[in-house]
Enzyme design. Sequence first.
Site, PDB file in Angstrom:
ATOM      1  CE  LYS A  13      -2.361  -0.938   3.829  1.00  0.00           C
ATOM      2  NZ  LYS A  13      -1.585  -2.277   4.705  1.00  0.00           N
ATOM      3  NE  ARG A  88      -2.987  -0.777  10.447  1.00  0.00           N
ATOM      4  CZ  ARG A  88      -2.419  -0.593   9.870  1.00  0.00           C
ATOM      5  NH1 ARG A  88      -3.072   0.463   8.865  1.00  0.00           N
ATOM      6  NH2 ARG A  88      -1.194  -1.452  10.219  1.00  0.00           N
ATOM      7  NE  ARG A 127       8.143  -2.820   6.198  1.00  0.00           N
ATOM      8  CZ  ARG A 127       7.146  -2.996   6.120  1.00  0.00           C
ATOM      9  NH1 ARG A 127       6.169  -2.854   5.060  1.00  0.00           N
ATOM     10  NH2 ARG A 127       6.478  -2.934   7.581  1.00  0.00           N
ATOM     11  NE  ARG A 160       7.509  -0.553  10.465  1.00  0.00           N
ATOM     12  CZ  ARG A 160       6.527   0.047   9.792  1.00  0.00           C
ATOM     13  NH1 ARG A 160       6.342  -0.326   8.994  1.00  0.00           N
ATOM     14  NH2 ARG A 160       5.588  -0.632  10.117  1.00  0.00           N
ATOM     15  NE  ARG A 171       2.728  -4.575  11.546  1.00  0.00           N
ATOM     16  CZ  ARG A 171       3.788  -4.458  10.144  1.00  0.00           C
ATOM     17  NH1 ARG A 171       4.778  -4.967  10.751  1.00  0.00           N
ATOM     18  NH2 ARG A 171       3.349  -3.560   9.931  1.00  0.00           N
TER      19      ARG A 171
END
Length: 213
Positions: A13, A88, A127, A160, A171
């Site tokens: 996104k 969300r 990531r 992160r 998540r």
Amino acid sequence: MRVVFLGPPGAGKGTQAKRLAAHEGIPQISTGDIIREAIRSGSELGKEFKGYSERGELVPDELVVRLVAARLDQPDCKMGFILDGFPRTVPQAKALEQLLDERRMPLSAVIFFDVSDDEVVHRLSGRRTCTKCARIFHVEMEPYKGGPCAQGGQCDVVQRADDKAEVVAERLRVYREQTAPLVAYYQAQGKLTRLDGGKSQNDVETALNRVVT
Ligand code: AMP
């Protein structure tokens, strides 16, 4: 163009929102970025956000809705916007509807980036993000340790805190439970377009442009 980007974490996104925002000259409103910025600033609000974010949980609806309401009142949103990572939850979607009604800014589309759980885990656990320019890398994409940074010097690449394997699992669980119902919610309103987010970035971008421009 007033669009919502919906999809699991790691669906692409943010990447697509940045490209489309630059192309259209409209802002990308990423609640995740706003929340990370508040955490970095060390403000009282940031301290409150930190725990939720590190556990992979959502921050309370009222707080995020307030952030988005203030952002939508900025003059750059007059020409349109891309909401990336908001809403969300169903209550957030209802609050957004009211905010946009009040401002006479109806949504033009909701784009759902459909990606499998396996792909999400693979993308997020590999990531890495530059702390200076926010550029995103993947450990399988050499040289991920940082090329030239948009802010000068070399990129400073870190993982992160919420991309660690155990937080990614949480998540995803939170996504399934609280965010995935928005797919049916917007489908029932006739606003949803589903894109295959598992394809390459350029293929997704082509498909997206076909839908929104
Ligand atoms: P993201 O970068 O979009 O994955 O967001 C990072 C974190 O910020 C999330 O795991 C949540 O803790 C928080 N967050 C971002 N957007 C929202 C939202 N719309 N509602 C609640 N929490 C959010």
